[in-house]
Design a protein around this motif. Structure first.
Motif, PDB file in Angstrom:
ATOM      1  N   LYS A 449       0.849  -1.198   0.000  1.00 62.53           N
ATOM      2  CA  LYS A 449       0.000   0.000   0.000  1.00 62.53           C
ATOM      3  C   LYS A 449       0.879   1.241   0.000  1.00 62.53           C
ATOM      4  CE  LYS A 449      -4.101   1.902   2.261  1.00 62.53           C
ATOM      5  NZ  LYS A 449      -5.110   1.661   3.309  1.00 62.53           N
ATOM      6  N   LEU A 450       0.469   2.223  -0.786  1.00 65.46           N
ATOM      7  CA  LEU A 450       1.076   3.546  -0.810  1.00 65.46           C
ATOM      8  C   LEU A 450       0.024   4.541  -0.363  1.00 65.46           C
ATOM      9  CD1 LEU A 450       2.687   3.359  -4.379  1.00 65.46           C
ATOM     10  CD2 LEU A 450       3.739   2.690  -2.219  1.00 65.46           C
ATOM     11  N   ALA A 451       0.374   5.421   0.557  1.00 66.35           N
ATOM     12  CA  ALA A 451      -0.595   6.401   1.060  1.00 66.35           C
ATOM     13  C   ALA A 451       0.118   7.705   1.366  1.00 66.35           C
ATOM     14  CB  ALA A 451      -1.303   5.881   2.311  1.00 66.35           C
ATOM     15  N   GLY A 452      -0.597   8.805   1.212  1.00 68.49           N
ATOM     16  CA  GLY A 452      -0.042  10.110   1.522  1.00 68.49           C
ATOM     17  C   GLY A 452      -1.140  11.140   1.621  1.00 68.49           C
ATOM     18  N   GLY A 453      -0.815  12.271   2.241  1.00 69.68           N
ATOM     19  CA  GLY A 453      -1.830  13.296   2.396  1.00 69.68           C
ATOM     20  C   GLY A 453      -1.263  14.605   2.886  1.00 69.68           C
ATOM     21  N   TYR A 454      -2.161  15.539   3.144  1.00 66.59           N
ATOM     22  CA  TYR A 454      -1.801  16.910   3.505  1.00 66.59           C
ATOM     23  C   TYR A 454      -2.828  17.440   4.495  1.00 66.59           C
ATOM     24  CZ  TYR A 454      -1.485  22.022   3.036  1.00 66.59           C
ATOM     25  OH  TYR A 454      -1.401  23.366   3.286  1.00 66.59           O
ATOM     26  N   VAL A 455      -2.365  18.283   5.448  1.00 73.14           N
ATOM     27  CA  VAL A 455      -3.237  18.957   6.409  1.00 73.14           C
ATOM     28  C   VAL A 455      -2.871  20.440   6.439  1.00 73.14           C
ATOM     29  CG1 VAL A 455      -4.123  19.020   8.773  1.00 73.14           C
ATOM     30  CG2 VAL A 455      -3.244  16.873   7.838  1.00 73.14           C
ATOM     31  N   THR A 466      -6.576  23.356  14.710  1.00 68.96           N
ATOM     32  CA  THR A 466      -7.631  22.697  13.944  1.00 68.96           C
ATOM     33  C   THR A 466      -7.281  22.791  12.474  1.00 68.96           C
ATOM     34  OG1 THR A 466      -9.283  23.313  15.598  1.00 68.96           O
ATOM     35  CG2 THR A 466     -10.090  22.620  13.437  1.00 68.96           C
ATOM     36  N   GLY A 467      -7.319  21.656  11.793  1.00 72.03           N
ATOM     37  CA  GLY A 467      -6.935  21.630  10.390  1.00 72.03           C
ATOM     38  C   GLY A 467      -7.876  20.790   9.560  1.00 72.03           C
ATOM     39  N   ALA A 468      -7.793  20.990   8.249  1.00 71.52           N
ATOM     40  CA  ALA A 468      -8.536  20.204   7.267  1.00 71.52           C
ATOM     41  C   ALA A 468      -7.533  19.527   6.352  1.00 71.52           C
ATOM     42  CB  ALA A 468      -9.484  21.090   6.466  1.00 71.52           C
ATOM     43  N   GLY A 469      -7.842  18.301   5.954  1.00 69.83           N
ATOM     44  CA  GLY A 469      -6.876  17.582   5.142  1.00 69.83           C
ATOM     45  C   GLY A 469      -7.495  16.463   4.339  1.00 69.83           C
ATOM     46  N   PHE A 470      -6.629  15.780   3.602  1.00 67.72           N
ATOM     47  CA  PHE A 470      -7.045  14.642   2.791  1.00 67.72           C
ATOM     48  C   PHE A 470      -5.964  13.572   2.840  1.00 67.72           C
ATOM     49  CE2 PHE A 470      -4.609  17.317  -0.101  1.00 67.72           C
ATOM     50  CZ  PHE A 470      -3.784  16.398  -0.746  1.00 67.72           C
ATOM     51  N   ASP A 471      -6.381  12.348   2.547  1.00 65.59           N
ATOM     52  CA  ASP A 471      -5.487  11.202   2.459  1.00 65.59           C
ATOM     53  C   ASP A 471      -5.888  10.400   1.227  1.00 65.59           C
ATOM     54  OD1 ASP A 471      -3.694   8.927   3.551  1.00 65.59           O
ATOM     55  OD2 ASP A 471      -5.656   7.961   3.438  1.00 65.59           O
ATOM     56  N   VAL A 472      -4.915  10.034   0.407  1.00 69.28           N
ATOM     57  CA  VAL A 472      -5.185   9.194  -0.762  1.00 69.28           C
ATOM     58  C   VAL A 472      -4.290   7.960  -0.686  1.00 69.28           C
ATOM     59  CG1 VAL A 472      -5.944  11.070  -2.248  1.00 69.28           C
ATOM     60  CG2 VAL A 472      -3.516  10.492  -2.157  1.00 69.28           C
ATOM     61  N   SER A 473      -4.781   6.842  -1.196  1.00 68.73           N
ATOM     62  CA  SER A 473      -4.016   5.599  -1.087  1.00 68.73           C
ATOM     63  C   SER A 473      -4.235   4.735  -2.326  1.00 68.73           C
ATOM     64  CB  SER A 473      -4.425   4.819   0.163  1.00 68.73           C
ATOM     65  OG  SER A 473      -5.788   4.435   0.106  1.00 68.73           O
ATOM     66  N   LEU A 474      -3.257   3.867  -2.583  1.00 65.06           N
ATOM     67  CA  LEU A 474      -3.350   2.836  -3.602  1.00 65.06           C
ATOM     68  C   LEU A 474      -2.937   1.518  -2.968  1.00 65.06           C
ATOM     69  CD1 LEU A 474      -1.872   4.360  -6.890  1.00 65.06           C
ATOM     70  CD2 LEU A 474      -4.207   3.512  -6.540  1.00 65.06           C
ATOM     71  N   SER A 475      -3.820   0.534  -2.995  1.00 61.82           N
ATOM     72  CA  SER A 475      -3.550  -0.785  -2.432  1.00 61.82           C
ATOM     73  C   SER A 475      -3.327  -1.773  -3.561  1.00 61.82           C
ATOM     74  CB  SER A 475      -4.720  -1.246  -1.561  1.00 61.82           C
ATOM     75  OG  SER A 475      -4.969  -0.322  -0.511  1.00 61.82           O
ATOM     76  N   HIS A 476      -2.350  -2.651  -3.403  1.00 69.59           N
ATOM     77  CA  HIS A 476      -2.015  -3.620  -4.446  1.00 69.59           C
ATOM     78  C   HIS A 476      -2.212  -5.033  -3.929  1.00 69.59           C
ATOM     79  CE1 HIS A 476       0.727  -6.167  -6.914  1.00 69.59           C
ATOM     80  NE2 HIS A 476       0.158  -5.469  -7.887  1.00 69.59           N
ATOM     81  N   VAL A 477      -2.876  -5.872  -4.726  1.00 76.81           N
ATOM     82  CA  VAL A 477      -3.109  -7.271  -4.362  1.00 76.81           C
ATOM     83  C   VAL A 477      -2.513  -8.164  -5.453  1.00 76.81           C
ATOM     84  CG1 VAL A 477      -5.197  -6.746  -3.055  1.00 76.81           C
ATOM     85  CG2 VAL A 477      -5.377  -7.330  -5.485  1.00 76.81           C
TER      86      VAL A 477
END
Length: 506
Positions: A449-455, A466-477
């Motif tokens: 799995k690869l994941a990363g994000g920003y706040v 207090t912050g707002a953010g996102f996280d995106v990921s790619l999972s491999h099987v």
């Protein structure tokens, strides 16, 4: 508005209302060092290397004094009437935590201590609120995420929920040593629910006592830690300590991801959690340890069984398992640990299977300008089932906070998981004797799995951020699981608000 969204909003509002003082002074611990460690040199300021720029103010951790030092300036003893001090004057200290509250386990800065009795780099940030009440030094810190989670493809799903925890510490001098009390609570039994939240490739524990949670992350218990710690100075630059927890965390693995700065802003639980640090909620822990400068040796007796599906109760303690850990901190920016543990019957659904767990981790921390910080963790964990197969997990993660308001985070994982294969194929014996396919190959999936994000912290106060953010990921099987997951690479994403106690003055 659905019930999950209402719970999500209410949990955020309640934590903010109860924990963020509205215009009131926030106390900072300013008590003198306890008598037990009074002759120790103060910890270096955040970002200051002991060998940099001129003569050091005192002996570094792990060294003896070479020349007589002048006696410390007398300070008045703390009293219950001591006025609270503004955090506004703390500046960098509010962000990086080099406050006067001494550590619980030994003669060094409290920023070295993480979850249970584990160590992190001493230069790590530590956002929290501090005050002094008579002989007691008090600390409070906590964090809450309000999230929308979307895991794509056939085995994914979506959900509104909240991850959260609140932790309090009280410490005082008692006889020749130091007494510490620690409690950590979470509302996740209600803000997440017993079925957990969608997280592709995650496995571990159960929601109903009959089936495993697969492709979902379980909630934490209401009581995550209720612990008592007592430490004695031995020798001058060392200590002996005793840790008792119900629940607590044994000497096994790196600091739990909830307390690693390298994972603090990432809302996803690592896939390798049950290979590395899943014992952070253990119902019955006794740990005895010895510290000498930058070296710590400790051993634990604890209950091997993981928490059951009843997340708000108190479970019966036992001491049927054991672990050992060696930690080394040669520099304020580096923490290394190696540990081994034997867990008796950890899984409720596989009561006749024990696990021998080995872990090694390295965490490196670098302070940056303008209250910034960069921390990375590299970790390996191995579970050897008895009876059963041996599987490994590898993790590399990091977080960079910069320019006061910005944070980026990343994580890369690879692990061997037979529970995913067993669930897809409808098998139930994966935790017992090793399963094989018709060609004799082990039925184990190597997933990654690869994941990363920003706040972005849009509100930064003296006692909160207090912050707002996102996280995106790619999972491999692997190929044998592609038809069940709808492809070999599966995307996922999260949007969130994050509230944290402790902040820095603008």
């Amino acid at each position: 508005m659905g019930p999950e969204l209402r719970i999500w909003l209410l949990s955020m509002a309640a934590l903010a209302a109860t924990c963020a003082p509205a215009g009131a002074a926030v106390a900072a611990a300013a008590a003198p060092a306890p008598a037990a460690y009074a002759d120790q040199a103060p910890p270096p300021e955040h970002g200051a290397h002991p060998q940099s720029g001129g003569a050091p103010a005192g002996p570094a951790a792990g060294e003896s004094a070479q020349t007589p030092q002048p006696p410390p300036t007398p300070q008045p003893p703390p009293t219950s009437e001591m006025p609270e001090m503004e955090m506004a004057g703390m500046g960098e200290h509010a962000m990086h935590g080099h406050h006067a509250m001494p550590a619980l386990l030994g003669p060094y800065a409290m920023t070295r201590e993480a979850s249970g009795t584990s160590w992190q780099p001493e230069s790590s940030p530590h956002e929290a609120l501090f005050t002094q009440r008579g002989p007691w030094a008090l600390m409070l810190h906590g964090q809450a995420f309000a999230l929308f989670d979307e895991q794509e493809r056939d085995r994914g799903g979506s959900k509104w929920f909240s991850e959260n925890h609140l932790m309090g510490v009280a410490a005082r001098q008692l006889g020749p040593g130091r007494l510490g009390l620690r409690a950590m609570l979470s509302l996740e039994p209600w803000t997440i629910g017993r079925n957990g939240y969608p997280l592709l490739l995650q496995t571990g524990e159960t929601a109903n006592g009959r089936t495993e949670l697969v492709d979902r992350q379980h909630p934490h218990d209401l009581f995550d830690e209720l612990a008592v710690i007592y430490s004695l100075p031995f020798p001058r630059d060392g200590s002996l300590f005793l840790y008792l927890g119900l629940p607590g965390e044994p000497a096994l693995g790196p600091p739990t991801y909830l307390h690693r700065f390298s994972a603090l802003d990432n809302p996803e639980t690592p896939l390798g959690h049950h290979w590395l640090d899943s014992t952070h909620i253990t119902w019955g822990v006794t740990t005895l340890g010895w510290i000498l400068g930058g070296l710590k040796v400790e051993g634990s007796a604890f209950r091997g069984r993981e928490p059951d599906q009843h997340r708000a109760d108190v479970e019966s303690p036992s001491l049927d398992s054991y672990s050992f850990r060696i930690s080394y901190q040669p520099d304020p920016g580096l923490a290394v640990q190696g540990s081994f543990g034997h867990l008796k019957s950890p899984e409720q659904l596989a009561p006749n299977v024990d696990v021998s767990r080995s872990t090694v981790s390295v965490t490196y921390n670098v302070p940056l300008a303008e209250n910034g910080n960069l921390q990375s963790t590299l970790a390996w964990g191995r579970n050897q089932r008895r009876p059963g197969r041996t599987t490994n997990a590898y993790l590399f993660e990091g977080t960079a906070a910069f320019l006061t308001r910005h944070t980026v985070f990343y994580r890369v994982e690879e692990l061997e998981n037979d529970e995913l294969v067993a669930d897809v194929l409808g098998l139930s014996a994966a935790k017992g004797p090793a399963l094989h396919d018709e060609r004799g190959s082990p039925l184990v999936a190597v997933v990654s799995k690869l994941a990363g994000g920003y706040v972005y912290d849009f509100l930064v106060g003296q006692s909160y951020r207090t912050g707002a953010g996102f996280d995106v990921s790619l999972s491999h099987v692997p190929r044998r699981l592609e038809s069940s997951y709808g492809g070999d690479w599966i995307p996922g994403w999260m949007l969130f608000l994050r509230f944290r106690l402790g902040g820095t003055s603008m």
